[in-house]
Scaffold this motif. Structure first.
Motif, PDB file in Angstrom:
ATOM      1  N   ASP A 186     -14.921 -28.246 -36.989  1.00  0.00           N
ATOM      2  CA  ASP A 186     -15.382 -29.275 -36.272  1.00  0.00           C
ATOM      3  C   ASP A 186     -13.754 -30.082 -36.607  1.00  0.00           C
ATOM      4  OD1 ASP A 186     -15.849 -31.836 -35.349  1.00  0.00           O
ATOM      5  OD2 ASP A 186     -17.466 -32.267 -36.922  1.00  0.00           O
ATOM      6  N   ASN A 187     -13.512 -30.723 -35.481  1.00  0.00           N
ATOM      7  CA  ASN A 187     -12.007 -31.480 -35.430  1.00  0.00           C
ATOM      8  C   ASN A 187     -12.386 -32.699 -36.516  1.00  0.00           C
ATOM      9  OD1 ASN A 187     -10.723 -29.441 -34.088  1.00  0.00           O
ATOM     10  ND2 ASN A 187     -10.909 -30.735 -32.059  1.00  0.00           N
ATOM     11  N   GLY A 188     -13.283 -33.145 -36.502  1.00  0.00           N
ATOM     12  CA  GLY A 188     -13.400 -34.463 -37.355  1.00  0.00           C
ATOM     13  C   GLY A 188     -12.766 -35.576 -36.908  1.00  0.00           C
ATOM     14  N   GLY A 189     -12.791 -36.443 -37.715  1.00  0.00           N
ATOM     15  CA  GLY A 189     -12.152 -37.987 -37.408  1.00  0.00           C
ATOM     16  C   GLY A 189     -10.802 -37.859 -37.062  1.00  0.00           C
ATOM     17  N   ASP A 190     -10.114 -38.899 -36.304  1.00  0.00           N
ATOM     18  CA  ASP A 190      -8.750 -38.922 -36.279  1.00  0.00           C
ATOM     19  C   ASP A 190      -7.997 -39.849 -36.796  1.00  0.00           C
ATOM     20  OD1 ASP A 190      -7.300 -37.873 -32.843  1.00  0.00           O
ATOM     21  OD2 ASP A 190      -7.603 -36.921 -34.853  1.00  0.00           O
ATOM     22  N   ASP A 191      -7.547 -40.016 -38.187  1.00  0.00           N
ATOM     23  CA  ASP A 191      -7.069 -40.995 -38.847  1.00  0.00           C
ATOM     24  C   ASP A 191      -5.236 -40.822 -38.798  1.00  0.00           C
ATOM     25  OD1 ASP A 191      -6.204 -42.874 -40.500  1.00  0.00           O
ATOM     26  OD2 ASP A 191      -6.696 -41.712 -42.258  1.00  0.00           O
ATOM     27  N   HIS A 199      -9.121 -13.914 -41.465  1.00  0.00           N
ATOM     28  CA  HIS A 199      -9.678 -14.939 -40.861  1.00  0.00           C
ATOM     29  C   HIS A 199      -9.739 -15.283 -39.117  1.00  0.00           C
ATOM     30  CE1 HIS A 199      -8.343 -16.740 -44.856  1.00  0.00           C
ATOM     31  NE2 HIS A 199      -7.247 -15.946 -44.942  1.00  0.00           N
ATOM     32  N   GLY A 200     -10.617 -16.261 -39.034  1.00  0.00           N
ATOM     33  CA  GLY A 200     -10.487 -16.993 -37.729  1.00  0.00           C
ATOM     34  C   GLY A 200      -9.084 -17.596 -37.495  1.00  0.00           C
ATOM     35  N   VAL A 201      -8.857 -17.938 -36.265  1.00  0.00           N
ATOM     36  CA  VAL A 201      -7.721 -18.723 -35.914  1.00  0.00           C
ATOM     37  C   VAL A 201      -8.068 -19.855 -35.057  1.00  0.00           C
ATOM     38  CG1 VAL A 201      -5.063 -18.699 -35.081  1.00  0.00           C
ATOM     39  CG2 VAL A 201      -6.180 -16.711 -36.438  1.00  0.00           C
ATOM     40  N   LEU A 202      -7.424 -21.005 -35.108  1.00  0.00           N
ATOM     41  CA  LEU A 202      -7.827 -21.982 -34.139  1.00  0.00           C
ATOM     42  C   LEU A 202      -6.317 -22.554 -33.831  1.00  0.00           C
ATOM     43  CD1 LEU A 202     -10.222 -24.438 -35.862  1.00  0.00           C
ATOM     44  CD2 LEU A 202     -10.531 -22.756 -34.285  1.00  0.00           C
ATOM     45  N   VAL A 203      -5.850 -22.265 -32.597  1.00  0.00           N
ATOM     46  CA  VAL A 203      -4.475 -22.823 -32.048  1.00  0.00           C
ATOM     47  C   VAL A 203      -4.583 -24.001 -31.345  1.00  0.00           C
ATOM     48  CG1 VAL A 203      -2.716 -21.787 -30.670  1.00  0.00           C
ATOM     49  CG2 VAL A 203      -4.034 -20.123 -31.680  1.00  0.00           C
ATOM     50  N   TYR A 204      -3.531 -24.641 -31.570  1.00  0.00           N
ATOM     51  CA  TYR A 204      -3.356 -26.258 -31.474  1.00  0.00           C
ATOM     52  C   TYR A 204      -2.132 -26.676 -30.549  1.00  0.00           C
ATOM     53  CZ  TYR A 204      -7.584 -27.262 -34.291  1.00  0.00           C
ATOM     54  OH  TYR A 204      -8.618 -27.509 -34.715  1.00  0.00           O
ATOM     55  N   GLU A 206       0.822 -32.429 -41.568  1.00  0.00           N
ATOM     56  CA  GLU A 206       0.049 -33.514 -41.158  1.00  0.00           C
ATOM     57  C   GLU A 206      -1.340 -32.977 -40.435  1.00  0.00           C
ATOM     58  OE1 GLU A 206       3.268 -37.097 -40.813  1.00  0.00           O
ATOM     59  OE2 GLU A 206       2.488 -36.402 -39.239  1.00  0.00           O
ATOM     60  N   LEU A 207      -0.993 -32.291 -39.695  1.00  0.00           N
ATOM     61  CA  LEU A 207      -2.311 -31.680 -38.789  1.00  0.00           C
ATOM     62  C   LEU A 207      -3.401 -31.097 -39.811  1.00  0.00           C
ATOM     63  CD1 LEU A 207      -3.751 -30.956 -36.025  1.00  0.00           C
ATOM     64  CD2 LEU A 207      -2.502 -28.867 -36.344  1.00  0.00           C
ATOM     65  N   ALA A 208      -2.519 -30.281 -40.553  1.00  0.00           N
ATOM     66  CA  ALA A 208      -3.409 -29.389 -41.486  1.00  0.00           C
ATOM     67  C   ALA A 208      -4.112 -30.150 -42.514  1.00  0.00           C
ATOM     68  CB  ALA A 208      -2.559 -28.325 -42.163  1.00  0.00           C
ATOM     69  N   GLU A 209      -3.430 -31.099 -43.121  1.00  0.00           N
ATOM     70  CA  GLU A 209      -3.919 -31.995 -44.269  1.00  0.00           C
ATOM     71  C   GLU A 209      -4.710 -33.163 -43.746  1.00  0.00           C
ATOM     72  OE1 GLU A 209      -0.416 -32.749 -46.244  1.00  0.00           O
ATOM     73  OE2 GLU A 209      -0.248 -30.708 -47.294  1.00  0.00           O
ATOM     74  N   ASN A 210      -4.489 -33.775 -42.702  1.00  0.00           N
ATOM     75  CA  ASN A 210      -4.971 -35.155 -42.351  1.00  0.00           C
ATOM     76  C   ASN A 210      -6.259 -34.970 -41.284  1.00  0.00           C
ATOM     77  OD1 ASN A 210      -3.088 -35.922 -44.094  1.00  0.00           O
ATOM     78  ND2 ASN A 210      -1.838 -36.795 -42.410  1.00  0.00           N
ATOM     79  N   HIS A 211      -6.243 -33.621 -40.551  1.00  0.00           N
ATOM     80  CA  HIS A 211      -7.101 -33.605 -39.543  1.00  0.00           C
ATOM     81  C   HIS A 211      -8.039 -32.346 -39.380  1.00  0.00           C
ATOM     82  CE1 HIS A 211      -5.269 -37.056 -37.409  1.00  0.00           C
ATOM     83  NE2 HIS A 211      -3.862 -36.367 -37.827  1.00  0.00           N
ATOM     84  N   ILE A 212      -7.447 -31.147 -39.968  1.00  0.00           N
ATOM     85  CA  ILE A 212      -8.050 -29.945 -40.103  1.00  0.00           C
ATOM     86  C   ILE A 212      -8.676 -29.528 -41.168  1.00  0.00           C
ATOM     87  CG2 ILE A 212      -8.245 -27.666 -38.976  1.00  0.00           C
ATOM     88  CD1 ILE A 212      -7.097 -29.539 -36.888  1.00  0.00           C
ATOM     89  N   ASP A 213      -8.212 -30.351 -42.381  1.00  0.00           N
ATOM     90  CA  ASP A 213      -8.806 -30.171 -43.652  1.00  0.00           C
ATOM     91  C   ASP A 213      -8.411 -28.811 -44.138  1.00  0.00           C
ATOM     92  OD1 ASP A 213      -9.872 -30.997 -46.005  1.00  0.00           O
ATOM     93  OD2 ASP A 213     -12.016 -30.200 -45.556  1.00  0.00           O
ATOM     94  N   THR A 214      -7.571 -28.287 -43.887  1.00  0.00           N
ATOM     95  CA  THR A 214      -6.689 -27.089 -44.433  1.00  0.00           C
ATOM     96  C   THR A 214      -5.868 -27.324 -45.582  1.00  0.00           C
ATOM     97  OG1 THR A 214      -7.049 -26.026 -41.978  1.00  0.00           O
ATOM     98  CG2 THR A 214      -5.294 -25.013 -43.609  1.00  0.00           C
ATOM     99  N   GLU A 215      -6.166 -26.361 -46.662  1.00  0.00           N
ATOM    100  CA  GLU A 215      -5.181 -26.414 -47.812  1.00  0.00           C
ATOM    101  C   GLU A 215      -4.116 -25.749 -47.538  1.00  0.00           C
ATOM    102  OE1 GLU A 215      -5.238 -25.573 -52.721  1.00  0.00           O
ATOM    103  OE2 GLU A 215      -7.083 -25.532 -51.419  1.00  0.00           O
ATOM    104  N   LEU A 216      -3.076 -26.401 -47.790  1.00  0.00           N
ATOM    105  CA  LEU A 216      -1.616 -25.721 -47.882  1.00  0.00           C
ATOM    106  C   LEU A 216      -1.060 -25.239 -49.203  1.00  0.00           C
ATOM    107  CD1 LEU A 216       0.098 -27.743 -45.061  1.00  0.00           C
ATOM    108  CD2 LEU A 216      -0.809 -25.622 -44.734  1.00  0.00           C
TER     109      LEU A 216
END
Length: 415
Positions: free
Chosen positions: A25-30, A74-79, A183-193
């Motif tokens: 889920d893309n979730g919110g857009d902060d 892993h599955g992959v989401l491409v943005y 920023e995309l990974a950490e603030n929007h996709i909730d992906t840990e880098l």
């Protein structure tokens, strides 16, 4: 090469079969937390099955391929993302692709700088289903957040010329894209880098990667933890490439030379009149051919592969000594790369039968590194026997990715 790419196209078809598989889920857009990222849009979705099906279609000529396929998990989401950067002191909006692995894990970034492109319609964010981009997108399944910049002049910034082989703008636009990807990974996709970064590229991308490596080490080592750099067939010494071309009777890719001059003329770096370098009718075309609407083949057809017909006799004979060519030589020198005391594991890859970008530029800079006392294990040379420029794209990419995976495995053996 064409056979491999046609097989990779299967992945583009399979994408549509599974496009309904929304894995996150893309979730919110902060956006208040973003300094660089200005927008993002999901353009592709993969599950591991589709990636393995596509990779299975590649003929087994590459020993690295089985190793890479064994790491697909892993599955992959491409943005497609847009982000803020700057060019000549002005704010610019740029773009590219970010490929996010799904599922549990702490993922390093991998930035891939693509080779020379003249078509806006073939920029990564404009054509994410292009076979080579699909292969790079699939690499994210092995556990990397894969970043593929468009470069300035393409995608979101297609309203400007592409500053081809311009060190300053190349470094700036790629670094800012890496920041936006974080920023995309950490603030929007909730992906840990994980905080680690790997960089790779081929041709122009090989040059851009080595430039980026030097820039990060010299100025941004506190911001980016650069783990390794793999550079394929880059024109690191542009003055030597110019000498090589002018010494040929036939040069099969005249659009490379025209692209450099178009770039440096637009940047204001070259002040020598175009007709002092190129003969007519080609001189009058140099500033109009590179508008993003023509392929390399179409531009080559507007030029000539006969060097003595393309370039003036005076330029061929006197470019090293005549003062009127000083701005040309200075521009090439300013955007070339010299060796430094690198602290990053570096892999230099080049096809030994390359007649577009001669392999001597890679062997020369490798020797420069060694002359500074850099260990052979720190900067490694990989020559690809009987391989030309186009033929080196896939093996260079596979060698780079498999090497990165091996380094990751050494660092995190339990993963």
């Amino acid at each position: 090469m064409k056979y491999i790419l046609s097989k990779l196209a299967i992945l583009a078809f399979v994408v549509y079969l599974f496009s309904s598989c929304d894995l996150v889920d893309n979730g919110g857009d902060d956006k208040s937390a973003d300094s660089f990222l200005t927008g993002y849009e999901q353009v592709n979705t993969f599950i591991p099955l589709t990636i393995n099906l596509a990779l299975d279609q590649i003929p087994g000529d590459y020993p690295e391929l089985d190793y890479i396929k064994g790491k697909v998990q892993h599955g992959v989401l491409v943005y497609k993302i847009t982000y803020n950067t700057s060019f000549e002191g002005q704010l610019k909006s740029a773009s590219g692709l970010v490929c996010i692995p799904t599922g549990e894990g702490s993922f390093p970034l991998m930035s891939y700088q693509n080779g020379t492109n003249t078509l806006n319609s073939n920029a990564p964010s404009v054509n994410p289903d292009y076979e080579l981009y699909l292969l790079l997108e699939a690499v994210a399944s092995t556990g990397f957040v894969v970043v593929i910049p468009d470069y300035l002049g393409f995608g979101e910034s297609s309203d400007m010329f592409h500053p081809y082989l311009d060190k300053e703008s190349s470094n700036k636009s790629v670094l800012d894209m890496l920041r936006a990807a974080q920023e995309l990974a950490e603030n929007h996709i909730d992906t840990e880098l994980s905080g680690d970064l790997y960089i790779a590229g081929y041709s122009q991308g090989g040059w851009a990667t080595l430039q980026l490596q030097k820039e990060i080490e010299n100025r941004y080592s506190g911001e980016f933890n650069l783990k390794a750099s793999a550079c394929g067939a880059g024109p690191y010494d542009l003055n030597y490439v110019n000498e090589y071309i002018t010494a040929q009777t036939i040069y099969p890719m005249p659009y490379y030379l025209g692209y450099m001059f178009n770039s440096y003329l637009n940047l204001g770096n070259i002040t020598t009149p175009v007709n002092e370098v190129f003969k007519e009718p080609y001189a009058s075309k140099i500033l109009s051919l590179y508008d993003g609407s023509k392929s390399s083949g179409e531009i080559n057809a507007e030029l000539t592969t006969n060097v003595s017909d393309l370039l003036t006799n005076d330029y061929i004979t006197n470019f090293k000594t005549d003062e009127k060519y000083t701005s040309v030589i200075n521009s090439l020198e300013a955007n070339s790369i010299t060796a430094w005391e690198t602290t990053t594991p570096t892999l230099l890859i080049h096809g030994l039968a390359d007649n577009y970008v001669p392999s001597k530029v890679s062997t020369d800079i490798h020797q420069e590194f060694l002359s500074l006392g850099i260990d052979l294990q720190q900067v490694t040379w990989l020559g690809l026997p009987e391989t030309d420029h186009i033929g080196g794209i896939v093996p260079s990419g596979l060698a780079s990715v498999s090497w990165f995976l091996e380094l990751e495995e050494e660092t995190n053996p339990s993963e």
